[in-house]
Write a protein that holds these residues in place. Structure first.
Motif, PDB file in Angstrom:
ATOM      1  N   ALA A  66     -60.173  38.772  -7.285  1.00 15.79           N
ATOM      2  CA  ALA A  66     -60.192  38.620  -5.835  1.00 15.79           C
ATOM      3  C   ALA A  66     -58.854  38.961  -5.203  1.00 15.79           C
ATOM      4  N   GLU A  67     -57.824  39.233  -6.005  1.00 16.23           N
ATOM      5  CA  GLU A  67     -56.515  39.556  -5.458  1.00 16.23           C
ATOM      6  C   GLU A  67     -56.544  40.944  -4.824  1.00 16.23           C
ATOM      7  N   PRO A  68     -56.002  41.165  -3.618  1.00 11.37           N
ATOM      8  CA  PRO A  68     -56.044  42.459  -2.924  1.00 11.37           C
ATOM      9  C   PRO A  68     -54.994  43.427  -3.477  1.00 11.37           C
ATOM     10  N   GLY A  69     -55.371  44.301  -4.327  1.00 13.56           N
ATOM     11  CA  GLY A  69     -54.485  45.347  -4.798  1.00 13.56           C
ATOM     12  C   GLY A  69     -53.812  45.031  -6.113  1.00 13.56           C
ATOM     13  N   ALA A  70     -53.172  46.101  -6.664  1.00 11.04           N
ATOM     14  CA  ALA A  70     -52.537  45.963  -7.969  1.00 11.04           C
ATOM     15  C   ALA A  70     -51.288  45.114  -7.894  1.00 11.04           C
ATOM     16  N   TYR A  71     -50.529  45.190  -6.796  1.00 11.01           N
ATOM     17  CA  TYR A  71     -49.300  44.423  -6.699  1.00 11.01           C
ATOM     18  C   TYR A  71     -49.579  42.916  -6.695  1.00 11.01           C
ATOM     19  N   ALA A  72     -50.497  42.495  -5.837  1.00 11.69           N
ATOM     20  CA  ALA A  72     -50.834  41.073  -5.791  1.00 11.69           C
ATOM     21  C   ALA A  72     -51.515  40.620  -7.077  1.00 11.69           C
ATOM     22  N   GLY A  73     -52.372  41.507  -7.652  1.00 12.02           N
ATOM     23  CA  GLY A  73     -53.040  41.146  -8.898  1.00 12.02           C
ATOM     24  C   GLY A  73     -52.060  40.975 -10.040  1.00 12.02           C
ATOM     25  N   MET A  74     -51.080  41.914 -10.157  1.00  9.69           N
ATOM     26  CA  MET A  74     -50.086  41.789 -11.214  1.00  9.69           C
ATOM     27  C   MET A  74     -49.170  40.582 -10.992  1.00  9.69           C
ATOM     28  N   ALA A  75     -48.893  40.257  -9.712  1.00  7.67           N
ATOM     29  CA  ALA A  75     -48.093  39.061  -9.436  1.00  7.67           C
ATOM     30  C   ALA A  75     -48.815  37.803  -9.900  1.00  7.67           C
ATOM     31  N   ALA A  76     -50.133  37.736  -9.619  1.00  7.27           N
ATOM     32  CA  ALA A  76     -50.894  36.566 -10.055  1.00  7.27           C
ATOM     33  C   ALA A  76     -51.013  36.521 -11.573  1.00  7.27           C
ATOM     34  N   LEU A  77     -51.224  37.703 -12.208  1.00  6.74           N
ATOM     35  CA  LEU A  77     -51.323  37.727 -13.665  1.00  6.74           C
ATOM     36  C   LEU A  77     -50.014  37.320 -14.301  1.00  6.74           C
ATOM     37  N   SER A  78     -48.897  37.837 -13.799  1.00  6.35           N
ATOM     38  CA  SER A  78     -47.593  37.472 -14.354  1.00  6.35           C
ATOM     39  C   SER A  78     -47.313  35.984 -14.182  1.00  6.35           C
ATOM     40  N   ARG A  79     -47.751  35.423 -13.066  1.00  2.80           N
ATOM     41  CA  ARG A  79     -47.578  33.982 -12.854  1.00  2.80           C
ATOM     42  C   ARG A  79     -48.362  33.183 -13.881  1.00  2.80           C
ATOM     43  N   ASP A  80     -49.596  33.624 -14.213  1.00  4.72           N
ATOM     44  CA  ASP A  80     -50.381  32.935 -15.241  1.00  4.72           C
ATOM     45  C   ASP A  80     -49.746  33.083 -16.614  1.00  4.72           C
ATOM     46  N   LEU A  81     -49.198  34.277 -16.909  1.00  2.00           N
ATOM     47  CA  LEU A  81     -48.538  34.485 -18.205  1.00  2.00           C
ATOM     48  C   LEU A  81     -47.329  33.569 -18.354  1.00  2.00           C
ATOM     49  N   ALA A  82     -46.606  33.351 -17.262  1.00  2.00           N
ATOM     50  CA  ALA A  82     -45.439  32.468 -17.320  1.00  2.00           C
ATOM     51  C   ALA A  82     -45.838  30.999 -17.351  1.00  2.00           C
ATOM     52  N   ARG A  83     -47.005  30.673 -16.784  1.00  2.00           N
ATOM     53  CA  ARG A  83     -47.444  29.267 -16.727  1.00  2.00           C
ATOM     54  C   ARG A  83     -48.013  28.791 -18.045  1.00  2.00           C
ATOM     55  N   LEU A  84     -48.756  29.668 -18.747  1.00  2.00           N
ATOM     56  CA  LEU A  84     -49.414  29.288 -20.010  1.00  2.00           C
ATOM     57  C   LEU A  84     -48.550  29.719 -21.174  1.00  2.00           C
ATOM     58  N   CYS A  85     -48.240  28.778 -22.043  1.00  2.00           N
ATOM     59  CA  CYS A  85     -47.350  29.044 -23.171  1.00  2.00           C
ATOM     60  C   CYS A  85     -48.121  29.726 -24.293  1.00  2.00           C
ATOM     61  N   SER A  86     -47.900  31.094 -24.449  1.00  2.00           N
ATOM     62  CA  SER A  86     -48.612  31.807 -25.512  1.00  2.00           C
ATOM     63  C   SER A  86     -47.835  33.002 -26.049  1.00  2.00           C
ATOM     64  N   ASP A  87     -46.652  33.332 -25.459  1.00  2.41           N
ATOM     65  CA  ASP A  87     -45.854  34.492 -25.860  1.00  2.41           C
ATOM     66  C   ASP A  87     -46.720  35.756 -25.947  1.00  2.41           C
ATOM     67  N   PRO A  88     -47.313  36.196 -24.825  1.00  2.90           N
ATOM     68  CA  PRO A  88     -48.223  37.343 -24.850  1.00  2.90           C
ATOM     69  C   PRO A  88     -47.462  38.678 -24.908  1.00  2.90           C
ATOM     70  N   VAL A  89     -48.228  39.746 -25.235  1.00  4.71           N
ATOM     71  CA  VAL A  89     -47.738  41.123 -25.179  1.00  4.71           C
ATOM     72  C   VAL A  89     -48.597  41.853 -24.153  1.00  4.71           C
ATOM     73  N   LEU A  90     -47.942  42.570 -23.188  1.00  9.38           N
ATOM     74  CA  LEU A  90     -48.639  43.180 -22.070  1.00  9.38           C
ATOM     75  C   LEU A  90     -48.573  44.707 -22.176  1.00  9.38           C
TER      76      LEU A  90
END
Length: 481
Positions: free
Chosen positions: A126-150
């Motif tokens: 539901a995020e409008p555009g790639a910039y807002a979507g990547m901002a929300a995704l990056s926020r989730d990656l930083a919030r959840l402790c899993s050491d992901p690879v993107l």
């Protein structure tokens, strides 16, 4: 060492305020640290999307590694993880120049590889555009402790591997919010526990004052608690000691007066015997008898207040039967009904499935009671005498359970108003029915029920009255505990 209630109150106010301020600071600082961390992660995601789509400068805390123009998205091998790792794939569409953004309507493909976590990305669509979507995704990656690879790429361009310290578990700020709740809870429990302990001292004082009216409770109250409570207990002990001494002096004075009046009373009787007028001689002797009886009543009342008789265990049913038999032997109309139960209810327990049980007693006529037998014998005798004088007969009923003993004396007298019933326990107070059916005055001084009420109070009980259709019922209620 703190001993006063004021000192403890001041200490706990300071400690409570300190604990509250510290807990609030820990909570607010942790909340702000997480807010700043997630804001940095969201900005980093926004800048990463701009770098891939527009070639903008890369954020300082991020690194991009080119993987070439592979048609297939990278997987766990490129991420350096086991085949059992979780892969989260998604794509964002950035609007064209006529939309709300830049990038020419480019499609941004993203793949997140985690060793143990499948990221919840359903809300990101539901995020409008790639910039807002990547901002929300990056926020989730930083919030959840899993050491992901993107991994990500723009349309059919090359795949890039993005690495950032913001997404690692080590980058997450320390969260002291649970510690703040624990600190506040511990401080609150300690404060409540200490306050309850302080209140228990005053409750024990009230309980001690209440139990002092029961048999055997004559010792001073124990000095416990803060200084204010100890000062109160000391004052109460002194007051009670003065009261005991005052009653003892009064009894001694009355005993001395009674003894000293014996000699002149004897002389008056001898001189009255010399009076030739029989009617006058009878009046003299009657007045002397009333004087002696009044002194004896006052002495009995004072002895009842002092409660010098030691308490012991005895059978109250046997005592009652003995008193009733003494009256029956003289032909007085006194009856008795013993309602002591053959079984007694017990307290509920988890083994009784919530239902009270009844336990059979070995002897239904054996009613053990701890008290002062001579005082209770005098109380019962006074109740019977009153019933016989004012109500023509006395029917005694005795019943008991595990909590109390109820001794009732029912007469067949005339009705009394509630005001008269309340005044009957005051010294030298008599009811309105002080004459018999022929109008002859009934002898008495109004001390009998006062003595009964005093004896009942000393046993922790009370004297009650109930006007019934067939007469007045005097009820002596005594606790067994």
């Amino acid at each position: 060492m703190i001993r006063s209630l004021r000192g403890w109150a001041s200490l706990w106010i300071v400690l409570a305020m300190g604990a509250g301020v510290l807990a609030a600071w820990l909570w607010m600082s942790s909340t702000q640290a997480w807010r700043d961390h997630l804001a940095r992660a969201a900005q980093a995601g926004h800048d990463l999307a701009a770098t891939v789509l527009l070639g903008a400068p890369l954020p300082e805390d991020m690194r991009l590694v080119s993987l070439g123009r592979a048609d297939q998205p990278p997987g766990t091998v490129e991420a350096g993880m086991r085949p059992s790792a979780r892969i989260t794939s998604l794509a964002f569409r950035q609007p064209g120049p006529d939309g709300a953004g830049q990038g020419g309507g480019t499609r941004l493909q993203v793949q997140v590889v985690s060793a143990r976590l499948q990221y919840p990305v359903a809300e990101l669509g539901a995020e409008p555009g790639a910039y807002a979507g990547m901002a929300a995704l990056s926020r989730d990656l930083a919030r959840l402790c899993s050491d992901p690879v993107l991994f990500l790429r723009a349309e059919n361009g090359p795949w890039w591997r993005a690495e950032s310290t913001l997404w690692s578990c080590a980058a997450q700020p320390r969260d002291w919010r649970i510690g703040a709740l624990v600190l506040a809870g511990v401080a609150l429990m300690a404060l409540v526990s200490h306050a309850a302990d302080m209140a228990a001292g005053f409750r024990d004082l009230a309980r001690g004052l209440a139990t002092r009216r029961r048999p055997g409770e004559t010792a001073d109250l124990a000095l416990t608690g803060p200084e204010e409570l100890r000062a109160t207990i000391t004052a109460v002990n002194g007051y009670l000691a003065d009261e005991r001494a005052r009653l003892a002096r009064r009894a001694m004075v009355l005993s001395g007066v009674s003894h000293d009046l014996g000699t002149p009373a004897t002389r008056l009787r001898l001189r009255a015997a010399l009076i030739e007028d029989a009617d006058l001689r009878a009046r003299f002797e009657e007045d002397l008898d009333r004087m002696g009886a009044m002194i004896e009543e006052v002495l009995t009342f004072t002895r009842a207040e002092i409660a010098a008789e030691p308490a012991r265990e005895f059978c109250l049913a046997a005592l009652t039967e003995a008193v009733v038999d003494d009256y029956r032997d003289t032909g007085r109309p006194v009856g008795m009904t013993l309602d002591a139960p053959a079984s007694m209810g017990t307290a509920q327990s988890v083994f009784a499935f919530g239902r009270p049980r009844r336990v059979a007693l070995p002897g239904s006529r054996r009613l053990l009671f701890t008290g002062r037998p001579l005082a209770l014998e005098r109380a019962l005798s006074n109740l019977i005498e009153n019933a016989l004088k004012y109500g023509r007969r006395a029917d005694i009923s005795l019943r008991a359970d595990s909590a109390r003993v109820v001794l009732e004396v029912q007469d067949a007298g005339r009705e009394l108003d509630p005001g008269s019933l309340r005044r009957l326990t005051d010294p030298f107070q008599r009811g309105d029915n002080i004459t018999d059916a022929e109008g002859t005055p009934i002898s008495g001084f109004g001390m009998g029920l006062s003595i009964v009420a005093t004896i009942a109070a000393q046993h922790g009980g009370e004297l009650e009255f109930e006007q019934r259709p067939h007469g007045l019922c005097a009820r002596l209620v005594l606790p067994r505990g």
